[in-house]
Design a protein around this motif. Structure first.
Motif, PDB file in Angstrom:
ATOM      1  N   GLU A 273       0.815  -1.210   0.000  1.00 46.36           N
ATOM      2  CA  GLU A 273       0.000   0.000   0.000  1.00 46.36           C
ATOM      3  C   GLU A 273       0.851   1.263   0.000  1.00 46.36           C
ATOM      4  O   GLU A 273       0.628   2.176  -0.787  1.00 46.36           O
ATOM      5  CB  GLU A 273      -0.926  -0.012   1.231  1.00 46.36           C
ATOM      6  N   LYS A 274       1.839   1.318   0.845  1.00 41.17           N
ATOM      7  CA  LYS A 274       2.645   2.519   0.965  1.00 41.17           C
ATOM      8  C   LYS A 274       4.113   2.131   1.067  1.00 41.17           C
ATOM      9  O   LYS A 274       4.477   1.258   1.850  1.00 41.17           O
ATOM     10  CB  LYS A 274       2.231   3.323   2.206  1.00 41.17           C
ATOM     11  N   LEU A 275       4.946   2.796   0.268  1.00 40.84           N
ATOM     12  CA  LEU A 275       6.371   2.511   0.268  1.00 40.84           C
ATOM     13  C   LEU A 275       7.064   3.262   1.397  1.00 40.84           C
ATOM     14  O   LEU A 275       6.618   4.338   1.828  1.00 40.84           O
ATOM     15  CB  LEU A 275       6.995   2.902  -1.067  1.00 40.84           C
ATOM     16  N   ASP A 276       8.146   2.684   1.862  1.00 40.92           N
ATOM     17  CA  ASP A 276       8.941   3.289   2.928  1.00 40.92           C
ATOM     18  C   ASP A 276      10.294   3.679   2.346  1.00 40.92           C
ATOM     19  O   ASP A 276      10.981   2.850   1.721  1.00 40.92           O
ATOM     20  CB  ASP A 276       9.117   2.302   4.090  1.00 40.92           C
ATOM     21  N   ALA A 277      10.669   4.939   2.533  1.00 44.71           N
ATOM     22  CA  ALA A 277      11.912   5.439   1.936  1.00 44.71           C
ATOM     23  C   ALA A 277      13.142   4.737   2.517  1.00 44.71           C
ATOM     24  O   ALA A 277      14.087   4.412   1.786  1.00 44.71           O
ATOM     25  CB  ALA A 277      12.021   6.946   2.142  1.00 44.71           C
ATOM     26  N   LYS A 318      10.542  -6.568  -3.754  1.00 45.12           N
ATOM     27  CA  LYS A 318       9.138  -6.428  -3.392  1.00 45.12           C
ATOM     28  C   LYS A 318       8.803  -7.230  -2.141  1.00 45.12           C
ATOM     29  O   LYS A 318       8.102  -6.755  -1.239  1.00 45.12           O
ATOM     30  CB  LYS A 318       8.272  -6.879  -4.563  1.00 45.12           C
ATOM     31  N   LEU A 319       9.327  -8.444  -2.069  1.00 46.08           N
ATOM     32  CA  LEU A 319       9.088  -9.270  -0.884  1.00 46.08           C
ATOM     33  C   LEU A 319       9.764  -8.678   0.340  1.00 46.08           C
ATOM     34  O   LEU A 319       9.201  -8.695   1.452  1.00 46.08           O
ATOM     35  CB  LEU A 319       9.590 -10.687  -1.151  1.00 46.08           C
ATOM     36  N   LEU A 320      10.969  -8.145   0.172  1.00 44.54           N
ATOM     37  CA  LEU A 320      11.657  -7.522   1.293  1.00 44.54           C
ATOM     38  C   LEU A 320      10.883  -6.319   1.813  1.00 44.54           C
ATOM     39  O   LEU A 320      10.777  -6.117   3.028  1.00 44.54           O
ATOM     40  CB  LEU A 320      13.065  -7.104   0.876  1.00 44.54           C
ATOM     41  N   HIS A 321      10.323  -5.530   0.914  1.00 47.37           N
ATOM     42  CA  HIS A 321       9.605  -4.339   1.352  1.00 47.37           C
ATOM     43  C   HIS A 321       8.340  -4.723   2.121  1.00 47.37           C
ATOM     44  O   HIS A 321       7.973  -4.047   3.104  1.00 47.37           O
ATOM     45  CB  HIS A 321       9.247  -3.473   0.147  1.00 47.37           C
ATOM     46  N   VAL A 325       7.833  -3.493   5.927  1.00 47.85           N
ATOM     47  CA  VAL A 325       6.668  -2.761   6.417  1.00 47.85           C
ATOM     48  C   VAL A 325       5.985  -3.519   7.550  1.00 47.85           C
ATOM     49  O   VAL A 325       5.547  -2.937   8.551  1.00 47.85           O
ATOM     50  CB  VAL A 325       5.694  -2.512   5.250  1.00 47.85           C
ATOM     51  N   GLN A 326       5.927  -4.837   7.431  1.00 50.03           N
ATOM     52  CA  GLN A 326       5.311  -5.649   8.473  1.00 50.03           C
ATOM     53  C   GLN A 326       6.102  -5.593   9.766  1.00 50.03           C
ATOM     54  O   GLN A 326       5.527  -5.561  10.862  1.00 50.03           O
ATOM     55  CB  GLN A 326       5.189  -7.100   7.983  1.00 50.03           C
ATOM     56  N   ALA A 327       7.436  -5.578   9.658  1.00 46.17           N
ATOM     57  CA  ALA A 327       8.266  -5.535  10.863  1.00 46.17           C
ATOM     58  C   ALA A 327       8.333  -4.143  11.471  1.00 46.17           C
ATOM     59  O   ALA A 327       8.451  -4.006  12.691  1.00 46.17           O
ATOM     60  CB  ALA A 327       9.683  -6.017  10.525  1.00 46.17           C
ATOM     61  N   THR A 328       8.217  -3.104  10.646  1.00 44.73           N
ATOM     62  CA  THR A 328       8.347  -1.736  11.155  1.00 44.73           C
ATOM     63  C   THR A 328       7.038  -1.218  11.733  1.00 44.73           C
ATOM     64  O   THR A 328       7.014  -0.682  12.853  1.00 44.73           O
ATOM     65  CB  THR A 328       8.831  -0.802  10.032  1.00 44.73           C
ATOM     66  N   ARG A 329       5.952  -1.372  11.009  1.00 37.94           N
ATOM     67  CA  ARG A 329       4.676  -0.788  11.428  1.00 37.94           C
ATOM     68  C   ARG A 329       3.884  -1.717  12.326  1.00 37.94           C
ATOM     69  O   ARG A 329       3.280  -1.280  13.317  1.00 37.94           O
ATOM     70  CB  ARG A 329       3.856  -0.415  10.196  1.00 37.94           C
ATOM     71  N   GLU A 330       3.912  -2.987  12.014  1.00 40.06           N
ATOM     72  CA  GLU A 330       3.127  -3.933  12.800  1.00 40.06           C
ATOM     73  C   GLU A 330       3.915  -4.553  13.949  1.00 40.06           C
ATOM     74  O   GLU A 330       3.346  -5.306  14.745  1.00 40.06           O
ATOM     75  CB  GLU A 330       2.592  -5.043  11.890  1.00 40.06           C
TER      76      GLU A 330
END
Length: 373
Positions: A273-277, A318-321, A325-330
């Motif tokens: 949904e949203k990319l992380d820089a 793509k899989l790493l991102h 995101v799952q490890a950073t936000r969730e």
């Protein structure tokens, strides 16, 4: 002869002269590893005898460094221009580094050129047999009772990053290993004994600052994940600010052991949904480290086979991102990053200790236990 009177002299037949070299156009064939094409078609292709056959396929009868004598027969076309956009440092003494995706406003992450410069310095020392040169200089100084004078190996690196102009090169010197004496390049490339194979692997690990026994234990680090762990370990050991946090390292290891990595249909349907820089920059830094590790692997005689060096067997952006995101936000744990698969979680857990150096400032997870080598 018809058309001539009896008794007349026959005019001498003119010999057909070969066209001069000035009238023959230059060839359009690829350049050799020295980036100097043949001046005319009268000169066959050539290559420097000091370059490896992988870089160029021209026959040669070169007599020394910096000089190439063309041979009298043609060979297969040169492949250096298709594999390497720049000539090898052994022929030109220069290296062009690609530009990496970097954020100039971000002061936490260093430029890729500076991050992997120490590894390239070790590579230059191995490539030019600097350890053997230093050992010979020490013997000569001891015999003649004079100060030790070791010639420097200086490479021009062309790069561009924040605060660095791409118009001027940087002079980078080669370094030797402190822990052990690396054999010369001829021994690394042509040695067939078991000890030579072990020296190739140790030279590669030393270039990537991963010369520890835990890295060669297949129970901890699978063979196809060795290059991944070497790059991650190198990034963790950066003396400046911390590059990788614990959850970010979990994301790298979780995507490397994920089953989705070998299922392109699922990767194609994966949506973010949203990319992380920061995740994008870390992925770019990691791929720059992979390029440096491949450079080190080729220089040390390819101790890691090619089938274990391919990035698509341990990395997908793509899989790493998605894992990042799952490890950073969730704030997902390592077993959750592995999609609840116990086998993948255990594999990532076993890969943790040899990936991290000692001492390490990262806080260990209760699921991983103590972090040590």
């Amino acid at each position: 002869m018809p058309g001539l009177a009896v008794g007349s002299r026959v005019p001498p037949r003119r010999r057909r002269q070969a066209p001069s070299a000035a009238t023959i156009p230059r060839p359009t064939s690829p350049r050799c590893c020295r980036c100097r094409p043949a001046t005319t078609w009268t000169l066959p292709p050539h290559r420097c005898r000091l370059s490896r056959p992988r870089y160029c396929a021209w026959p040669t009868t070169g007599t020394g460094r910096g000089s190439c004598t063309p041979t009298s027969t043609r060979s297969s076309p040169c492949i250096s221009s298709s594999l390497f956009p720049h000539p090898p440092p052994i022929c030109q003494g220069e290296l062009k580094l690609p530009v990496c995706i970097e954020d100039e406003t971000n002061t936490e992450l260093p430029p890729a050129t500076l991050l992997y410069r120490l590894a390239r310095q070790y590579i230059y020392g191995v490539l030019f047999s600097l350890s053997e040169t230093q050992r010979r200089a020490e013997r000569l100084a001891m015999r003649r009772r004079i100060p030790v004078q070791v010639p420097l190996v200086i490479i021009k690196e062309w790069s561009a990053y924040k605060g660095k102009s791409p118009q001027t090169p940087e002079l980078v010197t080669g370094l030797t290993f402190r822990e052990w004496t690396c054999p010369n390049i001829k021994k690394l490339w042509l040695g067939k004994a078991v000890e030579d194979k072990n020296r190739r692997m140790r030279a590669f690990l030393a270039c990537m600052k991963s010369d520890t026994p835990g890295m060669l234990n297949p129970a901890n680090v699978p063979t196809h994940l060795l290059l991944l762990c070497c790059v991650l370990r190198y990034m963790v050991q950066w003396p400046g600010s911390r590059i990788l946090h614990k959850h970010e390292l979990d994301a790298f290891l979780a995507q490397a052991v994920s089953s989705k990595l070998y299922q392109p249909d699922q990767l194609q349907e994966l949506k973010i949904e949203k990319l992380d820089a920061r995740g994008i920059q870390l992925a770019a830094l990691f791929m720059s480290g992979v390029d440096t590790a491949l450079f080190a692997n080729d220089t040390c005689g390819q101790p890691i086979p090619w089938e274990h060096c391919c990035p698509w067997i341990y990395f997908d952006g793509k899989l790493l991102h998605s894992k990042f995101v799952q490890a950073t936000r969730e704030k997902a744990a390592l077993i959750d990053l592995c999609d609840g698969q116990v086998g993948a979680g255990l594999s990532a857990k076993q890969t943790w200790p040899p990936t991290l150096p000692v001492p390490i400032s990262l806080q260990p997870s209760p699921r991983l236990g103590p972090v040590c080598v």
